[in-house]
Design an enzyme around this catalytic site. Structure first.
Site, PDB file in Angstrom:
ATOM      1  N   HIS A  39     -18.884   1.691   0.874  1.00 59.52           N
ATOM      2  CA  HIS A  39     -17.758   0.829   0.512  1.00 59.52           C
ATOM      3  C   HIS A  39     -16.597   1.806   0.292  1.00 59.52           C
ATOM      4  O   HIS A  39     -16.161   2.028  -0.834  1.00 59.52           O
ATOM      5  CB  HIS A  39     -18.112   0.067  -0.767  1.00 59.52           C
ATOM      6  CG  HIS A  39     -17.113  -0.979  -1.170  1.00 59.52           C
ATOM      7  ND1 HIS A  39     -16.033  -1.324  -0.388  1.00 59.52           N
ATOM      8  CD2 HIS A  39     -17.020  -1.758  -2.283  1.00 59.52           C
ATOM      9  CE1 HIS A  39     -15.337  -2.268  -1.008  1.00 59.52           C
ATOM     10  NE2 HIS A  39     -15.913  -2.540  -2.154  1.00 59.52           N
ATOM     11  N   ARG A  75     -13.112 -10.194  -5.421  1.00 61.89           N
ATOM     12  CA  ARG A  75     -12.331  -9.047  -5.859  1.00 61.89           C
ATOM     13  C   ARG A  75     -11.864  -8.214  -4.650  1.00 61.89           C
ATOM     14  O   ARG A  75     -10.674  -7.965  -4.469  1.00 61.89           O
ATOM     15  CB  ARG A  75     -13.170  -8.189  -6.795  1.00 61.89           C
ATOM     16  CG  ARG A  75     -12.421  -7.128  -7.557  1.00 61.89           C
ATOM     17  CD  ARG A  75     -13.394  -6.306  -8.405  1.00 61.89           C
ATOM     18  NE  ARG A  75     -14.348  -7.160  -9.089  1.00 61.89           N
ATOM     19  CZ  ARG A  75     -14.102  -7.774 -10.234  1.00 61.89           C
ATOM     20  NH1 ARG A  75     -12.960  -7.582 -10.840  1.00 61.89           N
ATOM     21  NH2 ARG A  75     -15.010  -8.557 -10.780  1.00 61.89           N
ATOM     22  N   THR A  76     -12.815  -7.796  -3.833  1.00 62.96           N
ATOM     23  CA  THR A  76     -12.470  -6.963  -2.679  1.00 62.96           C
ATOM     24  C   THR A  76     -11.613  -7.741  -1.684  1.00 62.96           C
ATOM     25  O   THR A  76     -10.632  -7.229  -1.159  1.00 62.96           O
ATOM     26  CB  THR A  76     -13.758  -6.457  -1.994  1.00 62.96           C
ATOM     27  OG1 THR A  76     -14.532  -5.726  -2.944  1.00 62.96           O
ATOM     28  CG2 THR A  76     -13.439  -5.549  -0.825  1.00 62.96           C
ATOM     29  N   ARG A  98     -16.961  -7.342   5.581  1.00 65.26           N
ATOM     30  CA  ARG A  98     -17.938  -7.194   4.496  1.00 65.26           C
ATOM     31  C   ARG A  98     -19.227  -7.835   4.956  1.00 65.26           C
ATOM     32  O   ARG A  98     -19.197  -8.987   5.430  1.00 65.26           O
ATOM     33  CB  ARG A  98     -17.414  -7.939   3.262  1.00 65.26           C
ATOM     34  CG  ARG A  98     -18.422  -8.120   2.167  1.00 65.26           C
ATOM     35  CD  ARG A  98     -18.330  -6.969   1.224  1.00 65.26           C
ATOM     36  NE  ARG A  98     -19.000  -7.152  -0.027  1.00 65.26           N
ATOM     37  CZ  ARG A  98     -18.633  -6.545  -1.149  1.00 65.26           C
ATOM     38  NH1 ARG A  98     -17.569  -5.764  -1.168  1.00 65.26           N
ATOM     39  NH2 ARG A  98     -19.310  -6.698  -2.253  1.00 65.26           N
ATOM     40  N   LYS A 106     -23.866 -19.617  12.980  1.00 64.83           N
ATOM     41  CA  LYS A 106     -24.934 -20.199  13.794  1.00 64.83           C
ATOM     42  C   LYS A 106     -25.168 -19.443  15.088  1.00 64.83           C
ATOM     43  O   LYS A 106     -24.631 -19.804  16.126  1.00 64.83           O
ATOM     44  CB  LYS A 106     -24.588 -21.643  14.143  1.00 64.83           C
ATOM     45  CG  LYS A 106     -24.541 -22.574  12.943  1.00 64.83           C
ATOM     46  CD  LYS A 106     -24.133 -23.971  13.414  1.00 64.83           C
ATOM     47  CE  LYS A 106     -23.444 -24.757  12.305  1.00 64.83           C
ATOM     48  NZ  LYS A 106     -22.360 -25.598  12.775  1.00 64.83           N
TER      49      LYS A 106
END
Lengths: 320, 320, 320
Positions: free
Chosen positions: B144, B67-68, B116, B95
């Site tokens: 957020h 969604r974001t 995010r 990694k």
């Protein structure tokens, strides 16, 4: 809403969903194929970029399919549009959110949604709640209408007609979604004769066979490659999947009888028989055939997937 | 650097990071919401395409969030920019490379980075080393900010003001990041009265409650839906997560009391109460409510996520 | 077809594949680096957008590599082209389809294919069947020519020449693909002297050493950082991988001797020694070095990856 409830195109594509081949009549197909021809012939790539300029299309894939997704992605972008790619198995919308809520979400960000899902009817379910056009890119054992359209366009492009054809379809005629769609499509036109070649266990469902015959399609089951009539217009070959057989031995026994190679072509194909396959293949067509000018499965057939989708997107989202 | 160290916008967005709602004062919010309104109202999609033409924004997602990510992706592309999508869990940067090195890498290819991450403070850490603007798209239990901004813009758009409001927030007020941000945002304005409705275990943290009250927000805890005052301006409903409860039975007992349906609306909502939810929902709002004109969670609220992000990107990367 | 069969560029890039550094002679490198300089210096980003307008490039990644993929993605998009991103490990083409069929598929949708694969020779295999240019973005222990080109361009940009240089390469010289390519590239020019510093087990292969010396490169193995001559033009440091050692203890013992930090710089580097590393790093260069103006690994070296790729794409797909 089952996909058979999908609204008929009726030669007006504006803002329509594309859920099923059954939405198309002859006139709509002709309009679509004219548009496809014109887009495929456009030499000025920049002209095409104006068609979807400023538009966004979400590619919502609940199962991976790099071929179909790549083709839609290229189609949107070659028309100047932008894509949002959402692979659901790898994303949070997988966790508990309903398909309907996910569709409503991406409806807010985009001008159309292409959906691929493993469940029958998923695209129709999406269309029911969506205010923007939904393109069915395959819903499990349901339909994959743009595949059917690219197959038909390829035959039309090479044969200049979809009537009066003699063709062969071979492989798994019981489960093969692409074969069913192609036969339904050809039944909209006149005087088509199709030979059916498959392992015994994988014959065309008798009920579907009757329906197609009622519409005027002439269907003949043959037992072996040796029965293929010379000078057919096309061969449409499909994959016979191992999972359909009780044992590896059984599978190999059958599968080896259904391989297209240069020898088979020289014995049974005509000089103008085009060789088609929806891909991916797993040995049904030997790679030696790839360079044969009659083989279109790696070239025009696939390229037409992109052009048919460009034509649909153009007619639906950007009518002139 | 914690997100509270984030540089105040002070009504000059140029090249700023967006890490926290605390960067915004009233004037900055007004500027942002004016820009959002103007972008949302722009009918000529091609005009918008010039704003980020030639710019590249990296969407660096350490946890999935379709969604974001989709909303930011659409925002950049509708402004004519391009996106690089990097899903870290599926990539080699997972990694062993430090967040800082990854940020420096994509700084070289792009004009801004949207990040995010599951860890508190990750966006601020990124901003510390980055020479290009960083957008915090959620850092774990942190902030957020663009979610908070879209919520506030939605109320502003519908109520024409962010002062003098009476609202209800309901659900998990203890953990709900979006609720905390919304309350902080509303505390910047005058004469706002908010009713708080939550299960006992999930009440608003008393310390946060005091802070908000000191700023002038009037907060009233209520015990049951029957205490909801008629004619509130908005209901902001959030998810109550099963994981917060000791048992399934306990969860269900509580959760069933916090469901918005048509009956609840008819009893306690006013004719102009807008119904909001940050989504995804898992049953807190019955689907029968979706078609109610007061419900904005599937429509304007979500669409505004894209428009607020477009406005931010525009003010930060392409000031006029 | 091995990558050494790759067609020489011979200063005509039009529609060529880029499979190996061995395709480049001095003149071709000079042409490429001139183009890179001009693209890097272009201030009008919109001018660049015309170069690949209407073109589509497929990024076909059989193993994840966010850095290389991001860099190619940005390169195509900054030139106005569009990308199709196909991550094969996550996609259906992983299931049984041959590399050749996958290449033929995306050939139909795009104007070039960038391929990353774990198998030696995969890019050459792709080029053999493809009618559109193939860019090798790394084929296992094979080549990664654009990495070599960006390294050489970075030295050229900073030193204004690729002849008469004195450099140090350090780390794993046995397996390091980037080091081998850099040395081959430098051997095309005159009077270059390179000092080699590595753990005993990870020395440059004697056969490769002889080949390079025959071409005129002067190579000197040194035993310790204390042997590094002052005033070298560049240090090219690489990762020493744990997997190369019999034990963790053995690894740590060796690795600790190969760390660049401010102290080492002050003792052995000159005022104009540039510090390079192909990244990712795992401790070989202390982060305190990052801000040293001589350190280019997080800035110009990486940024040049994008610009060299832009120059290649431009010369190959859009010759003037």
């Amino acid at each position: 809403m089952s996909s058979s409830d999908a609204k008929s195109i009726n030669n007006d594509f504006t803002q329509k969903d594309i859920l099923s081949l059954s939405q198309f009549d002859r006139t709509s197909l002709e309009t679509l194929f004219d548009k496809t021809t014109s887009i495929k012939g456009e030499k000025d790539l920049r002209k095409l970029l104006q068609i979807l300029e400023g538009r966004v299309v979400t590619l919502l894939f609940y199962e991976p399919s790099s071929r179909t997704r790549g083709s839609f992605d290229a189609a949107v972008q070659r028309l100047g549009g932008r894509t949002l790619i959402i692979n659901v198995e790898a994303s949070s919308v997988a966790k508990g959110e309903t398909l309907e809520d996910t569709i409503k979400t991406f409806e807010n960000y985009s001008d159309a949604i292409v959906i691929r899902h493993s469940e029958l009817g998923a695209a129709a379910k999406a269309a029911k709640v969506s205010n923007i056009p939904i393109f069915n890119a395959g819903d499990g054992i349901g339909e994959h209408p743009t595949q059917a359209l690219l197959d038909m366009f390829t035959i039309f492009e090479k044969k200049k007609s979809l009537s009066g054809l003699v063709g062969l379809v071979a492989g798994d005629l019981k489960h093969g979604r692409t074969v069913h769609s192609l036969l339904k499509g050809l039944s909209l036109f006149e005087n088509n004769v199709i030979y059916l070649l498959s392992p015994d266990q994988l014959r065309l469902d008798p009920e579907l066979k009757s329906q197609l015959e009622e519409k005027g399609l002439k269907l003949f089951e043959i037992e072996s490659v040796t029965d293929i009539p010379k000078d057919t217009d096309f061969w449409y070959w499909t994959r016979v999947q191992k999972e359909r057989f009780s044992s590896e031995v059984e599978y190999k026994k059958v599968n080896n009888k259904f391989v297209v190679n240069n020898e088979l072509l020289s014995l049974y194909a005509g000089p103008k028989t085009i060789i088609m396959h929806p891909l991916p293949r797993v040995g049904e067509i030997a790679t030696e055939v790839d360079k044969d000018p009659r083989a279109v499965y790696l070239t025009d057939q696939m390229k037409n997937g992109m052009y048919v989708r460009m034509a649909l997107l153009s007619l639906i989202l950007s009518p002139v």
